[in-house]
Design an enzyme around this catalytic site. Sequence first.
Site, PDB file in Angstrom:
ATOM      1  N   LYS A   9       0.825  -1.212   0.000  1.00 54.72           N
ATOM      2  CA  LYS A   9       0.000   0.000   0.000  1.00 54.72           C
ATOM      3  C   LYS A   9       0.865   1.270   0.000  1.00 54.72           C
ATOM      4  O   LYS A   9       2.088   1.203   0.184  1.00 54.72           O
ATOM      5  CB  LYS A   9      -0.944  -0.056   1.215  1.00 54.72           C
ATOM      6  CG  LYS A   9      -1.944  -1.231   1.142  1.00 54.72           C
ATOM      7  CD  LYS A   9      -2.941  -1.202   2.300  1.00 54.72           C
ATOM      8  CE  LYS A   9      -3.913  -2.371   2.224  1.00 54.72           C
ATOM      9  NZ  LYS A   9      -4.964  -2.293   3.281  1.00 54.72           N
ATOM     10  N   TYR A  49     -12.283  -2.203  -3.472  1.00 50.03           N
ATOM     11  CA  TYR A  49     -12.804  -2.287  -2.107  1.00 50.03           C
ATOM     12  C   TYR A  49     -14.324  -2.133  -2.066  1.00 50.03           C
ATOM     13  O   TYR A  49     -14.891  -1.742  -1.041  1.00 50.03           O
ATOM     14  CB  TYR A  49     -12.117  -1.246  -1.219  1.00 50.03           C
ATOM     15  CG  TYR A  49     -10.759  -1.704  -0.701  1.00 50.03           C
ATOM     16  CD1 TYR A  49     -10.626  -2.855   0.071  1.00 50.03           C
ATOM     17  CD2 TYR A  49      -9.605  -0.960  -0.963  1.00 50.03           C
ATOM     18  CE1 TYR A  49      -9.395  -3.269   0.553  1.00 50.03           C
ATOM     19  CE2 TYR A  49      -8.366  -1.371  -0.477  1.00 50.03           C
ATOM     20  CZ  TYR A  49      -8.277  -2.525   0.282  1.00 50.03           C
ATOM     21  OH  TYR A  49      -7.059  -2.936   0.779  1.00 50.03           O
ATOM     22  N   ASN A 112      -2.066   0.112   6.660  1.00 53.74           N
ATOM     23  CA  ASN A 112      -1.562  -1.150   7.200  1.00 53.74           C
ATOM     24  C   ASN A 112      -0.713  -1.960   6.211  1.00 53.74           C
ATOM     25  O   ASN A 112      -0.670  -3.184   6.259  1.00 53.74           O
ATOM     26  CB  ASN A 112      -2.698  -1.969   7.812  1.00 53.74           C
ATOM     27  CG  ASN A 112      -3.757  -2.350   6.784  1.00 53.74           C
ATOM     28  OD1 ASN A 112      -3.624  -2.025   5.622  1.00 53.74           O
ATOM     29  ND2 ASN A 112      -4.779  -3.053   7.231  1.00 53.74           N
ATOM     30  N   HIS A 115      -2.137  -5.649   1.462  1.00 53.64           N
ATOM     31  CA  HIS A 115      -3.415  -6.324   1.245  1.00 53.64           C
ATOM     32  C   HIS A 115      -3.136  -7.737   0.752  1.00 53.64           C
ATOM     33  O   HIS A 115      -2.218  -7.939  -0.045  1.00 53.64           O
ATOM     34  CB  HIS A 115      -4.258  -5.613   0.185  1.00 53.64           C
ATOM     35  CG  HIS A 115      -5.310  -6.519  -0.409  1.00 53.64           C
ATOM     36  ND1 HIS A 115      -6.517  -6.734   0.212  1.00 53.64           N
ATOM     37  CD2 HIS A 115      -5.301  -7.315  -1.503  1.00 53.64           C
ATOM     38  CE1 HIS A 115      -7.204  -7.625  -0.512  1.00 53.64           C
ATOM     39  NE2 HIS A 115      -6.489  -7.990  -1.556  1.00 53.64           N
ATOM     40  N   GLU A 126      -9.368 -10.492  -8.144  1.00 49.21           N
ATOM     41  CA  GLU A 126      -8.425  -9.400  -7.900  1.00 49.21           C
ATOM     42  C   GLU A 126      -7.226  -9.489  -8.844  1.00 49.21           C
ATOM     43  O   GLU A 126      -6.770  -8.471  -9.376  1.00 49.21           O
ATOM     44  CB  GLU A 126      -7.984  -9.436  -6.425  1.00 49.21           C
ATOM     45  CG  GLU A 126      -9.143  -9.105  -5.481  1.00 49.21           C
ATOM     46  CD  GLU A 126      -8.809  -9.292  -4.006  1.00 49.21           C
ATOM     47  OE1 GLU A 126      -7.655  -9.682  -3.677  1.00 49.21           O
ATOM     48  OE2 GLU A 126      -9.690  -9.038  -3.170  1.00 49.21           O
TER      49      GLU A 126
END
Length: 137
Positions: A9, A49, A112, A115, A126
Amino acid sequence: REQTFSILKPDATRRNITGEVNAVIEKAGLRIVAQKRILMSRKEAETFYGVHKERPFFGELVEFMTSGPVVVQVLEGENAIATYREVMGATNPANAAEGTIRKLFAESVGENTAHGSDSAENAKIEIAQFFSGNEIV
Ligand code: ATP
Ligand code: MG
């Protein structure tokens, strides 16, 4: 061999630690079989998302995921989906086990670091959102 989809991320690219995260991934026995650095569009982030669109943090999540480059990856290995979820650690780094990516690197529940797909079905969807078959080697 099973494949899973991973994103390093924007907090990871911002701090220039994608190599350190990749070292943890490889030490866990997962092979990076596709990888590229991209800027996610707002639309891509909203689609990706989409399951969270009614959640209070959705706007913040889309803002964050489009705030800088991300590294999208396909990881391959035995039980890659479950293995990578374990290697990432809990969503909130405060609850993540020692040695996990989120424990080692994540700054907050929002930012965080990584993913990973949560099911075989989602892994397929995905991967197909970001890679064509000939990019995965
Ligand atoms: P990911 O889908 O990114 O792999 P995850 O499956 O561990 O993470 P999800 O419940 O799917 O967690 O949430 C997706 C993402 O939304 C989280 O990784 C985090 O970045 C963000 N998020 C989840 N809960 C919160 C929260 N309470 N506040 C802010 N952001 C959150
Ligand atoms: Mg998730």
